[in-house]
Write a protein that holds these residues in place. Structure first.
Motif, PDB file in Angstrom:
ATOM      1  N   VAL A 172       0.838  -1.197   0.000  1.00  0.00           N
ATOM      2  CA  VAL A 172       0.000   0.000   0.000  1.00  0.00           C
ATOM      3  C   VAL A 172       0.874   1.248   0.000  1.00  0.00           C
ATOM      4  CG1 VAL A 172      -1.761   1.286   1.268  1.00  0.00           C
ATOM      5  CG2 VAL A 172      -1.897  -1.207   1.130  1.00  0.00           C
ATOM      6  N   LEU A 173       1.916   1.250   0.838  1.00  0.00           N
ATOM      7  CA  LEU A 173       2.844   2.373   0.892  1.00  0.00           C
ATOM      8  C   LEU A 173       3.426   2.669  -0.483  1.00  0.00           C
ATOM      9  CD1 LEU A 173       4.776   4.353   2.482  1.00  0.00           C
ATOM     10  CD2 LEU A 173       6.359   2.413   2.600  1.00  0.00           C
ATOM     11  N   ILE A 174       3.961   1.647  -1.146  1.00  0.00           N
ATOM     12  CA  ILE A 174       4.626   1.835  -2.437  1.00  0.00           C
ATOM     13  C   ILE A 174       3.635   2.282  -3.502  1.00  0.00           C
ATOM     14  CG2 ILE A 174       5.830   0.599  -4.284  1.00  0.00           C
ATOM     15  CD1 ILE A 174       7.147  -1.093  -2.031  1.00  0.00           C
ATOM     16  N   SER A 175       2.461   1.682  -3.512  1.00  0.00           N
ATOM     17  CA  SER A 175       1.457   2.061  -4.507  1.00  0.00           C
ATOM     18  C   SER A 175       1.053   3.524  -4.365  1.00  0.00           C
ATOM     19  CB  SER A 175       0.221   1.168  -4.384  1.00  0.00           C
ATOM     20  OG  SER A 175       0.519  -0.164  -4.729  1.00  0.00           O
ATOM     21  N   LEU A 176       0.809   3.969  -3.123  1.00  0.00           N
ATOM     22  CA  LEU A 176       0.390   5.355  -2.918  1.00  0.00           C
ATOM     23  C   LEU A 176       1.515   6.334  -3.232  1.00  0.00           C
ATOM     24  CD1 LEU A 176      -1.825   5.190   0.299  1.00  0.00           C
ATOM     25  CD2 LEU A 176      -2.524   5.213  -2.088  1.00  0.00           C
ATOM     26  N   LEU A 177       2.753   5.999  -2.840  1.00  0.00           N
ATOM     27  CA  LEU A 177       3.868   6.882  -3.176  1.00  0.00           C
ATOM     28  C   LEU A 177       4.021   7.043  -4.685  1.00  0.00           C
ATOM     29  CD1 LEU A 177       6.626   5.839  -0.599  1.00  0.00           C
ATOM     30  CD2 LEU A 177       5.429   8.027  -0.709  1.00  0.00           C
ATOM     31  N   SER A 178       3.707   5.993  -5.449  1.00  0.00           N
ATOM     32  CA  SER A 178       3.872   6.049  -6.906  1.00  0.00           C
ATOM     33  C   SER A 178       2.948   7.067  -7.560  1.00  0.00           C
ATOM     34  CB  SER A 178       3.632   4.666  -7.516  1.00  0.00           C
ATOM     35  OG  SER A 178       2.257   4.322  -7.505  1.00  0.00           O
TER      36      SER A 178
END
Length: 452
Positions: free
Chosen positions: A311-317
């Motif tokens: 979730v962290l990586i997806s939102l940062l993207s």
């Protein structure tokens, strides 16, 4: 065995254990004059309860009902308990982030707990003891899940929350020892009954939800039972609300709306309740698509207790790209690399992220990374400072240990947020139950900063 999946924090599961989730598609407004509350007002009846007797749960039933895991773990013999205990100790010794155990007499603790197992323990007490062992590490982050708990948590992560209740997500306010609403499910009995974000639920049928620092989820219970809640909205006197319990499966919701402005700016607002739900990135994507091009965006991370690295990586993207820092373990490091996946003008839109001391783990890393690279301003209160990355290690019985395995090193400042927390650019704070969207002091500050 180490499982390649990282999570930041499972603290929100305490609040999630109280949640009652409902899907908008299954609800319809019906009026049944016979079903009224004590004041004579018509009560919303979920369609699944139409034609059924709507009764109240007795105090005795509410007090005696088991709200924790109803399933039991498979029996574990003493020899298997010792084997599993040794598995856990070996994992901790090999991967725990702090090899000196921060001065703990770890060998002495291990010996003490082994002796307890050798005296003979019932299965559920054994699993409780495994959890107590990990708590002895003292990092307030590592945790243990029995096989039954593992299944429940994996369902939670997939957004498959199964509860029977009113349709609201709750959070305990530690200062006031009261329970407040973080989110109300669209179309749920809670929404139809007028419950809103920031409301405090004081009592259910005369029973307080908080007593001696323990939260009692009386909003849950048997389906098609009526509960009268004593509710206090911010700035108002307590009032009664009657709701009929029901249940279904649904993901954790995000709130997304445009913030009213007087100068024509299009400022979006998205409330992120958790990262412990893999449906969150898609919900945020739909919100950004629905907003269209924005002049500014406010991401409310104040109650985010962390969750999945996915979730962290997806939102940062949606908001940045490139190497944003490194996760540092005892044996090496790995980069937090982000591949751009912008939604409309999300890569360029000025960002303000709201945080508080309830912002934990990957919730902290999310805000800290975007602040560190100059992509966002942070408004609110210093975060909790619990940012160790947890890795999940599966034991041979299907249980799992989440062990603090890494710390995070931001790419520019190299500040260690563990213990210190992420500091806001502008400090402003009010307890969640003291305001609503229309008079949120953090929103006032955020609007003054946008655009920057």
């Amino acid at each position: 065995m180490k499982r390649f999946f990282t999570t930041a924090d499972l603290l929100l599961l305490t609040a999630i254990s109280m949640i009652s989730l409902l899907t908008p598609a299954v609800w319809g407004q019906v009026t049944i004059p016979a079903n009224t509350d004590e004041g004579g007002k018509t009560v919303y009846i979920p369609p699944g309860c139409v034609g059924k007797t709507i009764s109240k749960m007795s105090h005795a039933e509410m007090l005696s009902q088991t709200f924790t895991e109803t399933k039991k773990n498979p029996p574990v013999t003493q020899s298997d308990q010792l084997r599993l205990f040794n598995e856990l100790v070996k994992i901790i010794n090999e991967v725990y982030l702090y090899p000196d155990f921060k001065g703990l007499d770890w060998p002495g603790i291990v010996t003490e707990f082994q002796k307890k197992i050798e005296t003979g323990l019932e299965t559920e007490k054994f699993y409780a003891l495994m959890g107590e062992l990990i708590k002895k590490l003292g990092d307030k982050h590592s945790s243990f899940e029995s096989p039954v708990k593992v299944a429940a948590v994996e369902a939670q992560l997939k957004g498959q929350n199964k509860f029977v209740g009113i349709g609201a997500l709750f959070q305990l306010i530690m200062k006031s020892k009261q329970v407040t609403i973080l989110a109300v499910m669209p179309g749920s009995p809670a929404e139809h009954s007028g419950l809103r974000q920031h409301d405090v639920v004081l009592e259910v049928d005369g029973l307080p939800l908080v007593k001696n620092d323990t939260v009692y989820p009386y909003t849950r219970g048997r389906g098609c039972t009526m509960a009268t809640l004593t509710v206090r909205s911010p700035g108002k006197e307590p009032h009664k609300v009657t709701v009929v319990r029901a249940g279904v499966t649904a993901p954790m919701p995000v709130y997304a709306r445009l913030v009213p402005t007087t100068d024509g700016r299009r400022i979006g607002y998205i409330f992120l309740p958790t990262f412990f739900d893999l449906t969150i990135p898609e919900q945020v994507k739909k919100a950004l698509e629905g907003f269209g091009p924005l002049d500014g965006l406010i991401l409310d991370n104040r109650m985010n207790g962390g969750g999945s690295s996915k979730v962290l990586i997806s939102l940062l993207s949606y908001f940045t790209s490139g190497t944003t820092g490194h996760f540092i373990s005892r044996t090496g490091q790995r980069p937090l690399d982000i591949i751009a996946a912008p939604i409309r003008n999300s890569r360029e839109v000025p960002l303000v992220i709201l945080v508080s001391n309830n912002t934990v783990s990957y919730g902290e890393v999310f805000a800290g990374v975007l602040q560190d690279i100059g992509r966002a301003k942070v408004v609110g209160q210093t975060t909790s400072g619990r940012v160790e990355t947890l890795h999940g290690y599966n034991l041979s019985d299907g249980s799992k240990a989440w062990i603090a395995h890494e710390r995070f090193d931001p790419i520019k400042s190299h500040i260690n947020w563990q213990g210190r927390g992420v500091l806001p650019d502008v400090e402003v704070f009010a307890e969640w139950d003291q305001f609503n969207f229309e008079n949120d002091p953090a929103l006032v500050v955020a609007l003054k900063l946008l655009p920057f």
